[in-house]
Design a protein around this motif. Structure first.
Motif, PDB file in Angstrom:
ATOM      1  N   ARG A  58       0.824  -1.232   0.105  1.00 15.96           N
ATOM      2  CA  ARG A  58      -0.018   0.143   0.061  1.00 15.96           C
ATOM      3  C   ARG A  58       0.976   1.308  -0.184  1.00 15.96           C
ATOM      4  O   ARG A  58       1.908   1.295   0.783  1.00 15.96           O
ATOM      5  N   GLN A 109      -1.870  -1.382  -3.700  1.00 12.35           N
ATOM      6  CA  GLN A 109      -2.932  -0.222  -3.444  1.00 12.35           C
ATOM      7  C   GLN A 109      -2.469   1.008  -3.347  1.00 12.35           C
ATOM      8  O   GLN A 109      -1.127   1.182  -2.695  1.00 12.35           O
ATOM      9  N   LEU A 110      -3.050   1.809  -3.801  1.00 13.53           N
ATOM     10  CA  LEU A 110      -2.666   3.351  -3.873  1.00 13.53           C
ATOM     11  C   LEU A 110      -3.667   4.134  -3.151  1.00 13.53           C
ATOM     12  O   LEU A 110      -5.211   4.150  -3.510  1.00 13.53           O
ATOM     13  N   GLU A 111      -3.334   4.938  -2.237  1.00  9.03           N
ATOM     14  CA  GLU A 111      -4.293   5.753  -1.405  1.00  9.03           C
ATOM     15  C   GLU A 111      -3.633   7.148  -1.355  1.00  9.03           C
ATOM     16  O   GLU A 111      -2.924   7.360  -0.947  1.00  9.03           O
ATOM     17  N   ILE A 112      -4.459   7.971  -2.331  1.00  8.05           N
ATOM     18  CA  ILE A 112      -3.814   9.294  -2.553  1.00  8.05           C
ATOM     19  C   ILE A 112      -4.759  10.642  -2.139  1.00  8.05           C
ATOM     20  O   ILE A 112      -5.892  10.465  -2.643  1.00  8.05           O
ATOM     21  N   TYR A 113      -4.291  11.340  -1.407  1.00 11.14           N
ATOM     22  CA  TYR A 113      -5.169  12.499  -0.804  1.00 11.14           C
ATOM     23  C   TYR A 113      -4.778  13.872  -1.394  1.00 11.14           C
ATOM     24  O   TYR A 113      -4.932  14.842  -0.864  1.00 11.14           O
ATOM     25  N   ASN A 114      -3.560  13.974  -2.468  1.00 18.31           N
ATOM     26  CA  ASN A 114      -3.407  15.264  -2.928  1.00 18.31           C
ATOM     27  C   ASN A 114      -2.944  15.079  -4.313  1.00 18.31           C
ATOM     28  O   ASN A 114      -2.581  14.015  -4.626  1.00 18.31           O
ATOM     29  N   ASP A 115      -3.392  16.317  -5.127  1.00 13.23           N
ATOM     30  CA  ASP A 115      -3.241  16.241  -6.409  1.00 13.23           C
ATOM     31  C   ASP A 115      -1.920  16.193  -7.046  1.00 13.23           C
ATOM     32  O   ASP A 115      -1.730  15.717  -8.079  1.00 13.23           O
ATOM     33  N   ASP A 116      -0.953  16.794  -6.243  1.00 14.91           N
ATOM     34  CA  ASP A 116       0.394  17.013  -6.532  1.00 14.91           C
ATOM     35  C   ASP A 116       1.095  15.844  -6.508  1.00 14.91           C
ATOM     36  O   ASP A 116       2.206  15.526  -5.738  1.00 14.91           O
ATOM     37  N   VAL A 117       0.900  14.880  -7.253  1.00 16.58           N
ATOM     38  CA  VAL A 117       1.564  13.420  -7.094  1.00 16.58           C
ATOM     39  C   VAL A 117       1.550  12.933  -8.321  1.00 16.58           C
ATOM     40  O   VAL A 117       1.155  13.132  -9.271  1.00 16.58           O
ATOM     41  N   LYS A 118       2.832  11.953  -8.389  1.00 13.49           N
ATOM     42  CA  LYS A 118       3.051  10.965  -9.467  1.00 13.49           C
ATOM     43  C   LYS A 118       2.945   9.605  -8.739  1.00 13.49           C
ATOM     44  O   LYS A 118       3.909   9.404  -8.090  1.00 13.49           O
ATOM     45  N   ALA A 119       2.144   8.703  -8.883  1.00 14.59           N
ATOM     46  CA  ALA A 119       2.167   7.443  -8.029  1.00 14.59           C
ATOM     47  C   ALA A 119       1.713   6.469  -9.321  1.00 14.59           C
ATOM     48  O   ALA A 119       0.985   6.759 -10.207  1.00 14.59           O
TER      49      ALA A 119
END
Lengths: 429, 251, 481
Positions: free
Chosen positions: A317, A349-359
């Motif tokens: 995760r 699993q990816l759990e992302i809460y910020n838009d400035d991201v490269k995942a």
């Protein structure tokens, strides 16, 4: 969320055991024990334990009695050319304390050591994992290793964990490793067993202060009947770099929970893993990478070769917290299944809460690339050799990235041994 | 047409432009040359409205209007075009659709009517042929999977369709082989007119064999250190930038 | 940067277009859920005993279940006793003749762009219009009957084709399947039934349009589609609801059965009322959709565009039982304001040589949470199975979340499974490029997001694709940021 199971013996006789421990440690041990007793061991209904159950390993076992075996005489730990400083744990207890310039070493859970508290704040909120509760309650003679600021330790630290006590015990070693500002060290966490059905639950806490660098290799080379869990908690400070390598090349049941937090800006983390599983092995790896600070990078790559009736689980995760900008998180997971009875579960699993991201994550399952096989054969290489080459390439692509030649050589040798077994069996059948 | 006065700009506290003056009149072709890191790209990006830079001093006027106050798309509507050094890929959006959306947006901003779809397509195809651009690329997603040369030609195609008043071509020659360079240059030359100005930003003199400039400016460390005619480019090709810097120091 | 964000934010608060309601007298049964209510619903429909028994078994089972909480959505407990389980326009019309349909209903569907007069309709699309708990009209029934195709409301199917319904009802989604499916099995009121006979290519697209109108009513419809050997049908589903402050429950079940060489293409544009900016109101959408590829070379393709609902909980799945059968899932899910979506698919590979494809595009804006949850499982016998999954998420603004939770399992060495996922924001470079060419930020965002979703839109029938593109643009308006 836990459902209660039958009462295993690790939950019994606690007060009697506790009476012999330093008094000041008793409250937090008692608290951990109570949580475990009331909640019971997690079952498969618990998301983190969908595929394996802890209860059967903990039941009918007790914490270790002091053992008399010496790892010094146990040649299996020796790594040629490693030139390491040894820290020996026998059945979960630190055997002797070496002297290392610039490094402070303190025994935990004894009258000599500091008062113990649940150290990692991220665990004090919410649901404390059962593995951690077990260790908190029962660990004895663990160790705190502090590398002083600015110190670059010349020799790697070799943690030798020998499980010898057999089927009646569940040993609970504990290591806290702190790297002061701009310090550097290499660590080999080495697990071996000398006996049937040993079981170990290592709690390993790592803290990297600003600018520190840690190369941490976990090498699990246990016997066919051994059970093992490593419960790693790592916190990486500003500008610090943490590399963790996880080589699982033995053991009946291996459960690794790696919970790593990028806590400082511009911190970096690399989690690399390779497991070669056969027989009836169960290898269940859970990683959690938390981006808790801006401009942090994480890379994760796990590879598994699964043969016979073995089963491998990889749950990885990645969490990018709100307010944390400019994160880069990459994860890959590749699995080769070699037998009709092998089984793999992947839960990236990816759990992302910020838009400035490269995942990103990628996961694949399958067998050796037929085209590559054909290519090699077209160059005159026989099929068995070609398969061997490709398998080797698949596994070695992780090992070869390890910039620690003495160790890489040992691991390559072990991997070759495992793959050789797989291939020679294939040839026979 | 374009008037840049005492322009200073920085990014993350590092000053990149340290006072740039530039006057460009309709019909002129200017070349801005300079070593890597001299601020060439920054200058064209600021003129177009990229927000990653802090303009700390100076002004940029276009036909008398303060350009720095306008958002990117309004500058485009005024007739400013940037040929990107690294054209951007937009998955899922067809090249033609993109072009048409751009043309209609610019026309709408000028109070003109939308272009008829069929006319538009004919127009685009004709220009694409001129640029020897594979027509199949028109229906493919914008720049996705295009070769380096195809991307650059696609930029010139967009310029030909949008017919800007001021075209800034940022390192349009990089990554082009000699044939592609010739085609691209022909496309640019076809647009030369008395009403239109073109600014070619480049590191090498090579492109200027094909697009002959009226003025050559040398940008170094955020300042224009020398301005001359087309022969200055040849001199730079021969002697490099070093002598200019020395000359500057001695002055 | 901040300028951009502001504009993006403004982009994201466009009004919901279908928020109006129809003033029509409704016939309701008493509020609440009980065995008595189940019996009343069944009696209202004049159902045979076997169906009532089935409902009662489901209801009895439901008593033992707890509401699942494993998905990444949070909401207050739903008061099942506070809902009306049956609400129909009074004087349920005889649907054979249009003259007998209440003009208000015709008007309602006209306004939604779904005219029920056949001559007004798009040629080639037959519609079953469901208003609250009942189907008000199914068009082109006669024309379809000529081809042997049965397309009617579920209630009609129970009356006219009991053997078919009995054979297939619950055969893909048993009444014990999950909390919401079990609830639906007990209280479902209507829905659509489709049967395509052997070797028949359905001569037109079939479509069901669901409209929730009444207050405090739950909608529980069931769709059953059976494609016999060699049959083909493309089925579309659309949904809207009025703007109300309360949350309304929609718990549907869709079952598909596909035999040898047959194919069902099932497309959904889900635009239930999503609630307002503050998260007040909106539909709770808990839906169980599953198809069984029972035949060799059979195929099911799910395409969904999910822009509505306060909560979406939905995993259209394929049981790939037949050898060489194919499952596909194409999804666009857009959330904004306080919407929460937890959606994805299950591909269960059972037969040899089965193949599946998953393409999921998630877009989150506002304070919304958008999760992809999917399972790909290859059982032991699925020799040579293949799966490819691609899950991409876009975040617009820094108060929303985008999550990806795939569960991948292989028990077969000859299976090849590939899963890839990415999460990012709309690239600043792309925005700058479009704007330098003269486009406004709003148009640029809309264009880039549409491009991002292209692969999924390509799978929709033409009219729907256009509709979906517009819907996305509207949802992004004011939703961005």
């Amino acid at each position: 969320m836990r459902t209660t199971l039958t009462t295993p013996s690790l939950l019994e006789g606690f007060e009697a055991w506790l009476a012999g421990r330093p008094e000041r440690d008793q409250p937090h041990r008692r608290e951990a024990h109570a949580l475990l007793r009331d909640g019971g061991y997690p079952t498969r209904r618990h998301e983190e334990w969908r595929f394996t159950a802890l209860g059967p390993w903990a039941e009918s076992r007790s914490p270790s009695a002091p053992s008399t075996v010496a790892t010094a005489g146990f040649r299996a730990f020796d790594v040629e050319g490693l030139e390491a400083i040894d820290l020996e744990f026998i059945d979960g207890r630190l055997a002797s304390v070496p002297e290392i310039p610039g490094v402070k070493i303190v025994v935990l859970g004894s009258d000599l050591g500091p008062e113990e508290r649940p150290a990692n704040s991220s665990d004090s909120r919410g649901d404390v994992p059962a593995l951690e509760l077990l260790n908190r309650a029962w660990s004895d003679r663990g160790v705190l290793v502090e590398v002083e600021p600015g110190v670059k330790v010349n020799h790697p630290l070799h943690f030798r964990f020998l499980s010898a006590a057999g089927s009646s015990t569940f040993t609970q070693p504990r290591v806290h490793l702190r790297l002061g500002r701009s310090s550097e060290v290499k660590v080999l966490e080495h697990h071996r067993s000398a006996g049937e059905s040993t079981a170990t639950n290592l709690h390993f806490e790592v803290e990297l202060e600003e600018g520190a660098r840690l190369e941490h290799v976990q090498l699990t080379l246990l016997g066919d009947s051994a059970a093992h869990a490593t419960n790693l908690r790592a916190e990486v400070g500003r500008d610090a770099t943490y590399s963790h390598w996880n080589f699982v090349l033995g053991g009946r049941w291996v459960r690794d929970d790696l919970h790593c937090r990028l806590a400082g800006e511009h911190s970096e983390m690399r989690l690399m893993g390779l497991a070669v599983a056969g027989g009836e092995q169960m290898i269940d790896t859970h990683t959690r990478v938390e981006h808790g600070a801006e401009h942090a990078r994480s890379i994760e790559e796990y590879r598994h070769v699964v043969d016979d009736q073995a089963r491998v689980v990889f749950a990885g995760r990645v969490v990018v917290e709100a307010q944390v900008r400019d994160s880069d998180a990459r994860q890959t997971n590749a699995n080769l299944l070699l037998s009709p009875d092998a089984r793999v579960n992947a839960l990236p699993q990816l759990e992302i809460y910020n838009d400035d991201v490269k995942a990103s994550h990628g996961s694949s399952m399958g067998q050796l690339d037929e085209e590559a096989l054909f290519y090699l054969r077209s160059r005159g290489i026989d099929e068995a050799t070609a398969r061997g080459l490709l398998l080797w390439g698949f596994a070695n692509s992780v090992v070869e990235q390890l910039e620690w030649p003495a160790l890489a050589q040992l691991i390559q040798h072990e991997v070759q041994g495992h793959l050789g077994e797989i291939l020679s069996l294939e040839e026979e059948s | 047409m374009l008037s840049v006065k005492g322009l200073k700009a920085s990014v993350g506290g590092t000053e990149i432009l340290r006072g740039v003056d530039l006057e460009i009149r309709p019909g002129e072709v200017h070349a801005i040359m300079g070593p890597n890191g001299s601020g060439k790209s920054t200058l064209s990006q600021i003129i177009c409205g990229r927000q990653d830079y802090d303009v700390t001093e100076g002004e940029v006027r276009f036909e008398g209007e303060d350009l720095l106050q306008l958002p990117v798309e309004e500058r485009a509507a005024r007739g400013i075009f940037l040929g990107f050094q690294y054209p951007i890929e937009i998955p899922g959006v067809s090249n033609t659709y993109f072009l048409r959306a751009a043309v209609n947006a610019v026309r709408a901003a000028r109070g003109e009517e939308e272009m008829d779809a069929a006319d538009f397509l004919r127009h685009v195809r004709a220009k694409a042929k001129l640029l020897e651009l594979d027509l199949a690329l028109l229906s493919r997603p914008v720049n996705v999977g295009f070769s380096g040369g195809e991307k650059k030609r696609n930029e010139i195609l967009q310029m030909m369709i949008l017919e800007p008043k001021l075209a800034l071509l940022d390192e349009t020659d990089s990554g082009l082989d000699i044939d592609a360079l010739r085609v691209v240059a022909e496309g640019v030359n076809a647009l030369r007119s008395a009403e239109r100005a073109i600014v070619v930003v480049t590191h090498y003199q090579r492109l200027l064999d094909y697009i002959v400039p009226d003025y050559v400016h040398v940008l170094s460390a955020g300042r224009i250190i020398k301005t001359g005619g087309k022969e200055l480019a040849l001199e730079l090709e021969e002697r490099g930038y070093g002598w200019l810097l020395e000359e500057k120091l001695q002055a | 940067m901040s300028d951009q964000n502001k504009e993006l934010q403004e982009l994201a608060s466009k009004e919901y277009e279908h928020g109006w309601s129809t003033e029509i007298e409704a016939e309701r049964i008493p509020k609440g859920l009980s065995e008595e209510i189940v019996r009343i619903i069944s009696a209202k429909k004049g159902e045979p005993q076997w169906l009532l028994d089935w409902r009662l078994k489901a209801f009895a089972h439901f008593q033992k279940l707890e509401e699942p909480r494993w998905s990444k959505v949070s909401y207050p407990a739903i008061d099942l006793q506070g809902l009306y389980y049956y609400s129909a326009p009074k004087q349920e019309p005889l649907k054979e003749s249009l003259d007998e349909v209440d003009p208000k209903l015709l008007e309602t569907f006209d306004k939604l762009g779904i005219p029920l007069e056949e001559q007004k309709q798009l040629a080639g699309v037959a519609v079953d219009a469901v208003f609250d708990s009942v189907s008000v009209r199914t068009t082109f029934r006669e024309k379809l009957a000529e081809a042997g195709v049965i397309f009617c409301s579920f209630s009609d199917a129970v009356r006219e084709h009991p053997d078919l319904v009995k054979k297939y009802l619950g055969s893909v989604v048993p009444y014990t399947d999950n909390y919401y499916a079990t609830l639906n099995s007990a209280v479902f009121s209507d829905g659509s039934f489709v049967y395509i006979p052997e070797g028949t290519r359905c001569p037109m697209e079939l479509s069901t349009y669901f409209r929730i109108n009444d207050q405090k009513s739950g909608q529980f419809e069931r769709t059953l589609i059976v494609a016999e050997a060699g049959a083909y049908v493309s089925y579309l589903e659309g949904c809207t609801a009025p703007q109300r402050d309360e949350n309304q429950l929609h718990a549907a079940v869709v079952e598909l059965v596909v035999l040898d060489d047959a194919e069902i293409k099932y497309s959904t544009v889900q635009n239930w009322y999503p609630g307002d900016e503050e998260g007040r109101g909106g539909i709770y959408n808990f839906v169980t959709k599953r198809g069984a590829c029972r035949g060799r070379n059979s195929k099911i393709s799910w395409t969904q565009v999910e822009t509505g609902s306060a909560i979406t909980w939905k995993y259209p799945s394929c049981l790939l039982q037949g050898d060489y059968s194919i499952g596909e899932f194409y999804s666009v899910a857009l959330t904004r304001h306080a919407q929460q979506a937890d959606t994805g698919t299950k591909m269960i590979h059972i037969g040899r040589g089965t193949r599946s494809t998953i393409v999921s595009k998630g877009i989150s804006a506002g304070r919304s949470q958008n999760s992809y949850r999917g399972e790909v499982k290859v059982m032991k016998g699925a020799i040579g199975a293949r799966n490819h999954s691609q899950c991409d998420s876009l975040l617009i603004g820094d108060h929303c979340g985008a999550h990806t939770f795939p569960y991948i399992e292989s028990q077969t060495p000859t299976a090849v499974l590939e899963h890839e996922a990415t999460t990012s924001k709309i690239s600043d470079d792309q925005l700058f490029y479009c704007r330098q060419r003269g486009m406004s930020e709003e148009d640029a965002v809309s264009m880039i997001v549409n491009g991002f979703c292209k692969e999924v839109f390509n799978e929709l029938p033409m009219e729907f694709a256009v509709e979906a593109g517009k819907l996305l643009a509207v949802s992004l308006e004011g939703a961005v940021g």
